[in-house]
Write an enzyme that holds these catalytic residues in place. Structure first.
Site, PDB file in Angstrom:
ATOM      1  N   SER A  79       0.473  -1.156  -0.225  1.00 14.03           N
ATOM      2  CA  SER A  79      -0.103  -0.076  -0.170  1.00 14.03           C
ATOM      3  C   SER A  79       0.541   1.232  -0.121  1.00 14.03           C
ATOM      4  CB  SER A  79      -0.678   0.131   0.919  1.00 14.03           C
ATOM      5  OG  SER A  79      -0.608  -0.395   2.180  1.00 14.03           O
ATOM      6  N   THR A 181       0.954   1.358   3.994  1.00 14.28           N
ATOM      7  CA  THR A 181       0.768   3.222   4.047  1.00 14.28           C
ATOM      8  C   THR A 181       1.430   3.797   4.964  1.00 14.28           C
ATOM      9  OG1 THR A 181      -1.492   2.758   2.589  1.00 14.28           O
ATOM     10  CG2 THR A 181      -0.644   5.176   4.620  1.00 14.28           C
ATOM     11  N   THR A 199       1.433   7.267   0.273  1.00 15.45           N
ATOM     12  CA  THR A 199       0.688   5.515  -0.087  1.00 15.45           C
ATOM     13  C   THR A 199      -0.121   5.782  -1.942  1.00 15.45           C
ATOM     14  OG1 THR A 199      -1.377   4.746   1.029  1.00 15.45           O
ATOM     15  CG2 THR A 199      -1.456   6.674   0.275  1.00 15.45           C
ATOM     16  N   ARG A 209      -9.548   8.289  -8.345  1.00 16.50           N
ATOM     17  CA  ARG A 209      -9.797   8.212  -7.044  1.00 16.50           C
ATOM     18  C   ARG A 209      -8.149   8.698  -5.558  1.00 16.50           C
ATOM     19  NH1 ARG A 209      -7.620   6.320  -1.194  1.00 16.50           N
ATOM     20  NH2 ARG A 209      -9.131   6.568  -0.017  1.00 16.50           N
ATOM     21  N   VAL A 210      -8.584   9.699  -5.370  1.00 14.25           N
ATOM     22  CA  VAL A 210      -7.569  10.703  -4.365  1.00 14.25           C
ATOM     23  C   VAL A 210      -7.809   9.923  -3.276  1.00 14.25           C
ATOM     24  CG1 VAL A 210      -6.181  12.308  -3.731  1.00 14.25           C
ATOM     25  CG2 VAL A 210      -6.933  11.954  -5.985  1.00 14.25           C
ATOM     26  N   GLY A 211      -7.558   9.933  -1.934  1.00 11.52           N
ATOM     27  CA  GLY A 211      -7.884   9.451  -0.564  1.00 11.52           C
ATOM     28  C   GLY A 211      -7.082  10.665   0.047  1.00 11.52           C
ATOM     29  N   ASP A 212      -7.225  10.682   1.927  1.00 14.07           N
ATOM     30  CA  ASP A 212      -7.538  12.012   2.835  1.00 14.07           C
ATOM     31  C   ASP A 212      -5.190  12.244   2.626  1.00 14.07           C
ATOM     32  OD1 ASP A 212      -6.246   9.461   3.626  1.00 14.07           O
ATOM     33  OD2 ASP A 212      -5.372   9.916   5.326  1.00 14.07           O
ATOM     34  N   THR A 232      -4.314   7.061   9.112  1.00 16.72           N
ATOM     35  CA  THR A 232      -4.296   6.690   8.217  1.00 16.72           C
ATOM     36  C   THR A 232      -5.604   5.626   8.015  1.00 16.72           C
ATOM     37  OG1 THR A 232      -3.410   4.310   7.313  1.00 16.72           O
ATOM     38  CG2 THR A 232      -3.551   4.407   9.734  1.00 16.72           C
ATOM     39  N   GLY A 233      -5.800   4.745   7.362  1.00 22.08           N
ATOM     40  CA  GLY A 233      -7.148   4.315   7.552  1.00 22.08           C
ATOM     41  C   GLY A 233      -7.458   4.155   5.820  1.00 22.08           C
ATOM     42  N   GLY A 235      -9.490   6.901   3.688  1.00 25.66           N
ATOM     43  CA  GLY A 235      -9.323   8.560   3.186  1.00 25.66           C
ATOM     44  C   GLY A 235     -10.640   9.066   4.055  1.00 25.66           C
TER      45      GLY A 235
END
Ligand code: SD4
Length: 323
Positions: A79, A181, A199, A209-212, A232-233, A235
């Site tokens: 990840s 991550t 990450t 898609r983009v996370g936090d 983490t986790g 997002g």
């Protein structure tokens, strides 16, 4: 160190969740602090690298970059960096950001073919007038800065993706895909705090898609007067609550790092209709006094801390006690 002494050393003993007026973080505070680094999950090689730098008078920003690079270069970590699991179409796309003690920051999103996303983020911070570069532009910039293009989809991750495609069920797995991550925070001998987060995002995410993790304030936030936090986790849940900024602001009010992380987790789980039982979010935090803490929704999250006493992975306290 067991969890009880860890809790003591992180200040949770003073848990009292009323609002506190804090005088701790005045800039005129001349007390000294021992350097230390913390990171999400069990990433002792990464914290070791960062420690080598801060324990020999290096600065926290270099420690963060080089610590994160260890995991980015690890092909077995699925990840982050090379070896990261791809999106549904088979693209490995990286998100990362970095922040220094001046409050400068740099970020890359949807970066392909360049494994050291954290270093590209640092270059964005230091060599451009911008904070964030995305996609093709981020890659073009990285190549212009001398980064090497390489295929980030390893045979193992490709095999896992092909297997996943048999059913195409999108179902983030608590703690499993999150394992490498890396979010990292460090304080150096000059009491300067920096942080980074890198990450490949959630496995089998939708394309684009983009996370936090690359979003300043969500995946990471540093205020050198107060401290830093990283997430983490899942997002999406961190983004909805601007989690890392929230943790730092709670520390500004006087909450210990662990208390601040706990309140930020509660902000997620207590939202009306929250299905928190089905996902994981974890925060780690560090304040200007060199106190640290973490908190997560589910069991299974951990924080690695390297300080003068050694390099130790601690189980994180968590919200969801089953049974
Ligand atoms: C994301 N927060 O893209 C990242 C994933 C992660 O541990 O942190 N995994 O949503």
């Amino acid at each position: 160190m067991n969890r009880r002494s860890f809790i003591k050393s992180t200040g949770i003993a003073s848990l009292g969740l009323s609002l506190k007026i804090d005088k701790t973080f005045s800039q005129s505070d001349n007390s000294s602090v021992d350097p230390l680094v913390i990171a999400t999950w069990d990433v002792k090689k990464a914290t070791k690298k960062a420690w080598e730098i801060i324990s020999s008078n290096g600065n926290s920003l270099d420690a963060i970059e080089q610590g994160c690079m260890i995991e980015e270069a690890n092909k077995d970590g699925q990840s982050v960096g090379i070896g990261g699991l791809p999106d549904r179409e088979g693209n490995v796309t990286l998100d990362a950001c970095i922040m220094d003690h001046y409050g400068n920051c740099g970020s890359v999103v949807y970066l392909k073919d360049i494994k050291h996303a954290i270093s590209v983020a640092r270059m964005v911070m230091e060599k451009t007038p911008h904070v964030m570069l995305a996609g093709d532009g981020a890659k073009k910039f990285a190549i212009s800065m001398g980064f090497k293009k390489e295929n980030l989809l390893t045979e193992k991750s490709k095999k896992d993706w092909i297997k996943w495609k048999e059913n195409e069920e999108y179902n983030p797995i608590i703690n499993i895909e999150n394992h490498d991550t890396i979010g990292m925070l460090a304080i150096d001998k000059n009491k300067n705090i920096s942080g980074g987060c890198t990450t490949s995002g959630l496995a089998y995410k939708m394309q684009g898609r983009v996370g936090d993790s690359p979003i300043i304030g969500s995946g990471l936030f540093i205020d050198n007067e107060v401290g830093g936090a990283v997430a983490t986790g899942l997002g999406e849940e961190v983004l909805k609550t601007v989690g890392s900024f929230l943790v730092v602001e709670l520390m500004r009010q006087g909450y210990s790092p662990e208390e601040a992380c706990k309140i930020a987790i509660e902000r997620i789980v207590k939202k009306p209709g929250s299905n928190y039982k089905n996902f994981q979010v974890g925060y780690i935090a560090l304040n200007k006094k060199g106190e640290t803490g973490s908190y997560s929704i589910q069991n299974g999250f951990s924080m690695t801390q390297y300080d003068k006493t050694g390099n130790v992975n601690y189980d994180s306290p968590y919200f969801h006690k089953q049974g």
